[in-house]
Every structure is written in C-alpha cells, then in structure tokens.
Write a protein that holds these residues in place. Structure first.
Motif, short mmCIF file in Angstrom:
data_model
loop_
_atom_site.label_atom_id
_atom_site.label_comp_id
_atom_site.label_asym_id
_atom_site.label_seq_id
_atom_site.Cartn_x
_atom_site.Cartn_y
_atom_site.Cartn_z
N VAL A 184 -21.88 -81.59 -79.29
CA VAL A 184 -20.50 -81.45 -78.85
C VAL A 184 -20.01 -82.77 -78.29
N SER A 185 -18.71 -82.85 -78.00
CA SER A 185 -18.16 -84.11 -77.49
C SER A 185 -18.11 -84.16 -75.97
N VAL A 186 -17.96 -83.00 -75.33
CA VAL A 186 -17.89 -82.95 -73.87
C VAL A 186 -18.67 -81.74 -73.37
N ILE A 187 -19.56 -81.96 -72.40
CA ILE A 187 -20.26 -80.85 -71.77
C ILE A 187 -19.65 -80.58 -70.40
N SER A 188 -19.77 -79.35 -69.96
CA SER A 188 -19.18 -78.96 -68.68
C SER A 188 -19.88 -79.64 -67.52
N GLY A 189 -19.08 -80.05 -66.54
CA GLY A 189 -19.66 -80.66 -65.35
C GLY A 189 -20.38 -79.67 -64.46
N ALA A 190 -20.29 -78.37 -64.77
CA ALA A 190 -20.94 -77.36 -63.94
C ALA A 190 -22.46 -77.37 -64.09
N ALA A 191 -22.97 -77.94 -65.18
CA ALA A 191 -24.43 -77.97 -65.40
C ALA A 191 -24.75 -79.06 -66.40
N MET A 192 -24.96 -80.27 -65.92
CA MET A 192 -25.24 -81.41 -66.80
C MET A 192 -26.67 -81.90 -66.58
N PHE A 193 -27.44 -81.93 -67.63
CA PHE A 193 -28.84 -82.32 -67.59
C PHE A 193 -28.97 -83.65 -68.32
N LEU A 194 -29.27 -84.72 -67.58
CA LEU A 194 -29.26 -86.06 -68.14
C LEU A 194 -30.54 -86.80 -67.76
N ARG A 195 -30.94 -87.72 -68.62
CA ARG A 195 -32.06 -88.61 -68.31
C ARG A 195 -31.60 -89.60 -67.24
N ARG A 196 -32.39 -89.76 -66.18
CA ARG A 196 -31.96 -90.62 -65.08
C ARG A 196 -31.75 -92.06 -65.52
N SER A 197 -32.58 -92.54 -66.44
CA SER A 197 -32.43 -93.91 -66.92
C SER A 197 -31.11 -94.10 -67.66
N ASP A 198 -30.70 -93.08 -68.44
CA ASP A 198 -29.42 -93.15 -69.14
C ASP A 198 -28.26 -93.10 -68.15
N PHE A 199 -28.38 -92.22 -67.17
CA PHE A 199 -27.35 -92.08 -66.14
C PHE A 199 -27.14 -93.40 -65.40
N ASN A 200 -28.25 -94.05 -65.04
CA ASN A 200 -28.15 -95.32 -64.35
C ASN A 200 -27.59 -96.42 -65.25
N GLU A 201 -27.96 -96.36 -66.53
CA GLU A 201 -27.52 -97.39 -67.47
C GLU A 201 -25.99 -97.39 -67.65
N ILE A 202 -25.39 -96.20 -67.65
CA ILE A 202 -23.93 -96.15 -67.82
C ILE A 202 -23.19 -96.24 -66.49
N GLY A 203 -23.92 -96.38 -65.39
CA GLY A 203 -23.27 -96.58 -64.10
C GLY A 203 -22.99 -95.32 -63.32
N GLY A 204 -23.54 -94.18 -63.74
CA GLY A 204 -23.35 -92.94 -63.00
C GLY A 204 -21.92 -92.46 -63.06
N PHE A 205 -21.56 -91.60 -62.10
CA PHE A 205 -20.20 -91.07 -62.04
C PHE A 205 -19.24 -92.13 -61.52
N ASP A 206 -18.04 -92.12 -62.05
CA ASP A 206 -16.95 -92.95 -61.53
C ASP A 206 -16.39 -92.24 -60.30
N THR A 207 -16.59 -92.81 -59.13
CA THR A 207 -16.23 -92.13 -57.88
C THR A 207 -14.73 -92.20 -57.58
N ASN A 208 -13.92 -92.77 -58.47
CA ASN A 208 -12.48 -92.66 -58.32
C ASN A 208 -12.01 -91.22 -58.54
N TYR A 209 -12.78 -90.45 -59.32
CA TYR A 209 -12.42 -89.06 -59.55
C TYR A 209 -12.79 -88.24 -58.31
N PHE A 210 -11.90 -87.33 -57.96
CA PHE A 210 -12.18 -86.45 -56.82
C PHE A 210 -12.71 -85.10 -57.28
N LEU A 211 -12.10 -84.53 -58.32
CA LEU A 211 -12.47 -83.16 -58.67
C LEU A 211 -12.50 -82.88 -60.17
#
Length: 320
Positions: A184-211
C-alpha cells in the motif's frame, strides 16, 4: 522540554520496542499494556514497552503511574513529558529510549487479537525493505481500514473510486478482505511497525506535525528511500479509534494545519495548490449545507499555517 523516566527491569538490545502515547486516556493505555504483555508469553521475542505521557491531567497521570507500578512488568518504561507536543514529538521521545531492532508505534486504544508481534516480526525478517501495519478490527467486530492512499491531484479531484477503475493495484479496497500481504502507499499511524535503522535513516517523525498527516509524511519519505509499506491481514488488532482525541473545532483546524504543511513540504507548488484548493471547495460546500461550520471555512481561507497549531500554545504542567 523535560522528561521523567522510569524503567522496570533493565533489559537492553530488544527485538521490538513498542511505543505508545497516553493523553488523558490511561484506562485505554493500561488495557493496551496488558494486551501486549499477555501476548508475549507465547514466544521468545525480547520486548520492551515505552509509554509516553503527553502532559495528561494530574489525576490521569497518577492513575497511569500507579497502574504501571502495580503491573510490575520487566522492560516497561514510563516517560513523562511536561508539555503536550503531539503525536510526532511524543513518539520521538519514546523512540529515543528504544533499543529494539524494530519499533512498533501503537495507539493506546489498540489491543491484540492474534500473535501480532510474532507475525509482524517474521514478516519483516523475511522482507528487509519493508514497513508493515496489521489489520484493524473495529469495536463492532468488523474489519476497518489500516491503510490509505497518498493524496494526488487526480485522486482528490476525481475521487478514489474512479481512480480504482483505472488502477486497481494502486487503490485496493480499504474495507475488503485481503487474504495475503498487500503493498500500500500509506499505513495508519495507529500501528506502524518499522525497522529502527530505517526509521533513523529517514530522520524519524517530523515534529512540526502535532496530530495529523505524520503517517503520510513518514511513508512518502520511506518510499522515496526505496522502501515498501505493507498491510498484513493475518495480524489483527482491535482499534477503538479516537481513544484520546475528542473531535472539536480546534482538532478540525489542526487537521488542515498538518495537511497544508504536508502538501507544501512534499509536493511541487502547482500540485500542492490544486489539492489545497480542492479542500477549500469541499469545506465551503460543507458550510453551505451547515452554516455552523463557518469558523472552519473562515480558518481555511485565512491560512492554516504551522504557527496556529496547538503545538505552539500548549501550557507546561509542573508536577514537582
């Protein structure tokens, strides 16, 4: 920003770090914790769970803290934030404490129906370029969507149903049963399972978003990094939805702030402008049908920029 940190047990180098946020919904959070730790008895995965309290009312936080202490689970971590920084920043606070090979960002109103952790872990081990989400079951017991579609000029102006006629693979039915893993193109933020190395590589969440729109933003960066995102239908989670968010005028405004920021950040000027214009038209039509929506329509016309986000008007709560 200051945080309080408590760890029951001291295990490191986990297989999975589960991160959930509590905001004035500790009953949901405690049930979620119980569901997680009840599920891990059946396998040998090393699990830690990190609970981030996002500046809840004192009574809610006290109940959460006492309940966590009474549960007495190893590798259960409580992080206290003295300001409600929203979904993205709250999850980053949790991610900064995580030691797992995989990160599982889980809404606190979710409970496991199958051996979700083992299922997601095995899928990811077999698919090194993937991120994954389980299937959601609503409170009524019916299948509900755990994935979506990335917005585009075409699908926003023509609609998803018409787009599906021309490209069914890109627009799978959200509420249909899919018997095998589905890209799929977008998974729900309610349950996201990611490899930590990939998450760190893309810079994690953009904290400008609030909700809102954090999952679209992270998925578009994930895919730009030549990764794939999947829905795994055999892994089932019950998801109440809205466990810590009451719909209000402020929340509706927050949606548009996040959406317009997401579009400006990730799309060219013309595409972003055309999609924004479509949302303006939709909101004006809603106003015609319901005049009580005039504050939302006026807000949208006046410019939903980041400076008007709840993220910037939260008050700190000192519990010392």
């Amino acid at each position: 920003m200051s945080t309080g940190l408590e760890r029951q047990g001291g295990g490191r180098d986990m297989d999975i770090s589960i991160i959930t946020i509590n905001y004035n919904s500790s009953a949901h959070t405690v049930n979620c914790i119980r569901s997680v730790f009840d599920s891990i008895a059946a396998h040998k995965l090393k699990i830690e769970m990190i609970v981030v309290d996002n500046n809840s009312e004192s009574s809610d936080f006290v109940y959460l803290k006492r309940s966590i202490s009474a549960l007495n689970h190893n590798n259960l971590i409580l992080v206290e934030s003295h300001k409600n920084t929203g979904f993205a920043y709250g999850n980053m606070l949790g991610a900064n404490q995580a030691t797992g090979k995989y990160l599982f960002f889980l809404n606190n109103d979710c409970m496991f129906r199958t051996d979700v952790l083992q299922q997601l872990f095995e899928f990811m081990e077999q698919n090194p370029a993937a991120g994954v989400v389980p299937r959601f079951i609503g409170e009524d017991g019916k299948y509900s969507s755990s994935f979506g579609y990335m917005p585009s000029v075409i699908n926003q102006w023509l609609g998803y149903s018409l787009c599906r006629l021309f490209n069914r693979a890109a627009y799978p039915e959200k509420k249909a049963w899919h018997g095998k893993p589905l890209e799929v193109s977008v998974i729900s933020g309610a349950a996201m399972f990611l490899r930590r190395s990939d998450f760190n590589e893309i810079g994690g969440f953009d904290t400008n978003y609030f909700l809102y729109c954090e999952e679209e933003d992270i998925c578009i960066r994930f895919r730009n990094g030549l990764k794939t995102v999947w829905c795994l239908p055999d892994a089932e989670i019950s998801h109440a939805g809205g466990g810590s968010t009451n719909r209000s005028l402020l929340i509706e405004k927050e949606f548009y702030i996040s959406l317009f920021y997401f579009l400006s950040k990730n799309y060219g000027w013309l595409d972003a402008s055309l999609i924004k214009f479509r949302y303006v038209i939709k909101e004006l039509l809603r106003y015609v049908r319901n005049s009580k929506r005039w504050p939302v329509a006026l807000f949208l016309l006046s410019g939903p920029h980041l400076g008007r986000s709840l993220r910037h008007i939260q008050q700190c709560r000192d519990r010392s």
